[in-house]
Write a protein that holds these residues in place. Structure first.
Motif, mmCIF file in Angstrom:
data_model
loop_
_atom_site.group_PDB
_atom_site.id
_atom_site.type_symbol
_atom_site.label_atom_id
_atom_site.label_comp_id
_atom_site.label_asym_id
_atom_site.label_seq_id
_atom_site.Cartn_x
_atom_site.Cartn_y
_atom_site.Cartn_z
ATOM 1 N N SER A 13 19.919 50.236 -26.940
ATOM 2 C CA SER A 13 20.781 50.527 -28.089
ATOM 3 C C SER A 13 20.718 51.993 -28.530
ATOM 4 O O SER A 13 21.493 52.406 -29.394
ATOM 5 N N ALA A 14 19.827 52.774 -27.967
ATOM 6 C CA ALA A 14 19.759 54.221 -28.227
ATOM 7 C C ALA A 14 19.846 54.944 -26.888
ATOM 8 O O ALA A 14 19.322 54.459 -25.874
ATOM 9 N N PRO A 15 20.508 56.101 -26.863
ATOM 10 C CA PRO A 15 20.657 56.827 -25.597
ATOM 11 C C PRO A 15 19.364 57.504 -25.171
ATOM 12 O O PRO A 15 18.534 57.878 -26.002
ATOM 13 N N ALA A 16 19.211 57.635 -23.861
ATOM 14 C CA ALA A 16 18.076 58.366 -23.299
ATOM 15 C C ALA A 16 18.411 58.698 -21.855
ATOM 16 O O ALA A 16 19.199 58.001 -21.211
ATOM 17 N N ARG A 17 17.799 59.747 -21.374
ATOM 18 C CA ARG A 17 17.934 60.117 -19.958
ATOM 19 C C ARG A 17 16.748 59.493 -19.222
ATOM 20 O O ARG A 17 15.688 60.106 -19.080
ATOM 21 N N ILE A 18 16.926 58.247 -18.802
ATOM 22 C CA ILE A 18 15.864 57.482 -18.149
ATOM 23 C C ILE A 18 15.620 58.070 -16.757
ATOM 24 O O ILE A 18 16.556 58.262 -15.982
ATOM 25 N N VAL A 19 14.362 58.332 -16.447
ATOM 26 C CA VAL A 19 14.022 58.829 -15.118
ATOM 27 C C VAL A 19 13.195 57.822 -14.323
ATOM 28 O O VAL A 19 13.116 57.919 -13.095
ATOM 29 N N TYR A 20 12.592 56.853 -15.007
ATOM 30 C CA TYR A 20 11.779 55.838 -14.335
ATOM 31 C C TYR A 20 11.738 54.609 -15.221
ATOM 32 O O TYR A 20 11.684 54.710 -16.444
ATOM 33 N N SER A 21 11.743 53.445 -14.568
ATOM 34 C CA SER A 21 11.668 52.194 -15.318
ATOM 35 C C SER A 21 11.101 51.118 -14.419
ATOM 36 O O SER A 21 11.432 51.049 -13.228
ATOM 37 N N ASP A 22 10.226 50.291 -14.956
ATOM 38 C CA ASP A 22 9.766 49.099 -14.252
ATOM 39 C C ASP A 22 9.580 47.990 -15.281
ATOM 40 O O ASP A 22 10.045 48.127 -16.422
ATOM 41 N N ASP A 23 8.923 46.918 -14.924
ATOM 42 C CA ASP A 23 8.792 45.776 -15.835
ATOM 43 C C ASP A 23 7.953 46.080 -17.071
ATOM 44 O O ASP A 23 8.071 45.383 -18.083
ATOM 45 N N ASP A 24 7.101 47.095 -17.004
ATOM 46 C CA ASP A 24 6.157 47.361 -18.090
ATOM 47 C C ASP A 24 6.400 48.653 -18.854
ATOM 48 O O ASP A 24 6.050 48.744 -20.026
ATOM 49 N N VAL A 25 6.958 49.663 -18.192
ATOM 50 C CA VAL A 25 7.127 50.968 -18.821
ATOM 51 C C VAL A 25 8.516 51.539 -18.573
ATOM 52 O O VAL A 25 9.207 51.141 -17.633
ATOM 53 N N VAL A 26 8.890 52.485 -19.432
ATOM 54 C CA VAL A 26 10.125 53.254 -19.286
ATOM 55 C C VAL A 26 9.739 54.717 -19.476
ATOM 56 O O VAL A 26 8.915 55.043 -20.336
ATOM 57 N N ALA A 27 10.333 55.597 -18.672
ATOM 58 C CA ALA A 27 10.086 57.032 -18.807
ATOM 59 C C ALA A 27 11.426 57.737 -18.943
ATOM 60 O O ALA A 27 12.372 57.434 -18.215
ATOM 61 N N PHE A 28 11.496 58.671 -19.877
ATOM 62 C CA PHE A 28 12.741 59.381 -20.152
ATOM 63 C C PHE A 28 12.424 60.796 -20.598
ATOM 64 O O PHE A 28 11.307 61.099 -21.034
ATOM 65 N N LEU A 29 13.423 61.673 -20.469
ATOM 66 C CA LEU A 29 13.226 63.060 -20.885
ATOM 67 C C LEU A 29 13.077 63.152 -22.397
ATOM 68 O O LEU A 29 13.801 62.485 -23.146
ATOM 69 N N ASP A 30 12.159 63.992 -22.825
ATOM 70 C CA ASP A 30 11.988 64.280 -24.251
ATOM 71 C C ASP A 30 13.240 65.013 -24.734
ATOM 72 O O ASP A 30 13.745 65.895 -24.047
ATOM 73 N N ILE A 31 13.751 64.657 -25.910
ATOM 74 C CA ILE A 31 14.975 65.313 -26.403
ATOM 75 C C ILE A 31 14.716 66.736 -26.873
ATOM 76 O O ILE A 31 15.649 67.523 -27.011
ATOM 77 N N ARG A 32 13.459 67.070 -27.114
ATOM 78 C CA ARG A 32 13.088 68.441 -27.479
ATOM 79 C C ARG A 32 11.934 68.870 -26.574
ATOM 80 O O ARG A 32 10.789 68.930 -26.996
ATOM 81 N N PRO A 33 12.243 69.180 -25.311
ATOM 82 C CA PRO A 33 11.175 69.422 -24.331
ATOM 83 C C PRO A 33 10.439 70.742 -24.531
ATOM 84 O O PRO A 33 11.024 71.745 -24.908
ATOM 85 N N ILE A 34 9.153 70.694 -24.247
ATOM 86 C CA ILE A 34 8.354 71.920 -24.217
ATOM 87 C C ILE A 34 8.780 72.751 -23.021
ATOM 88 O O ILE A 34 8.861 73.968 -23.097
#
Length: 149
Positions: A13-34
């Motif tokens: 329900s919220a946007p994200a730039r998903i780079v990895y996903s499995d049954d337990d975790v989701v990884a996405f780009l930080d919206i304010r990256p270092i």
């Protein structure tokens, strides 16, 4: 949790730039990256702090962060087409540790030798000129690393 932005990313329900996903975790780009490629790894289940995060789920988060960090060091991720020389992994637990979203997460930050970026300064000056391209490159890097296993 109904007002958690990371839970909203998990349920779509919220946007994200998903780079990895499995049954337990989701990884996405930080919206304010270092740095371009700065990725957050979160559990699908809501756990605000370390004290409620089951150790086996924390291990799965760390394994995903390790995989992402490895990909960052094997293929170009940022806009400069440069392969990271290293990564910072960070988990901020609690307001005093600068946790701002209370859903446990690990930061995976690509680093270049001599980049002279301190994490404290990076927290103030956070941006990526082309996050869509960065997400595409990181997904490709992850696929490349997965193909080598």
């Amino acid at each position: 949790m109904s007002n958690c932005v990371f839970c909203a990313i998990v349920d779509g329900s919220a946007p994200a730039r998903i780079v990895y996903s499995d049954d337990d975790v989701v990884a996405f780009l930080d919206i304010r990256p270092i740095r371009p490629g700065h990725t957050l790894v979160i559990p699908r289940e809501h756990h605000a702090r370390l004290d409620t995060l089951p150790p086996e789920l924390g291990g799965k988060m760390f394994a995903a962060a390790q995989r992402i960090g490895t990909a960052m060091q094997q293929a170009p991720v940022g806009s400069g087409r440069t392969i990271a020389d290293g990564v910072n992994l960070a988990l901020n637990d609690g307001r005093a540790a600068f946790q701002t979203v209370f859903h446990s997460h690990i930061h995976v930050v690509p680093r270049l030798r001599g980049d002279r970026i301190s994490l404290a300064k990076g927290l103030v000056l956070r941006r990526d000129p082309d996050p869509d391209a960065t997400a595409d490159r990181l997904r490709a890097a992850l696929e490349e690393v997965a193909g080598e296993r």
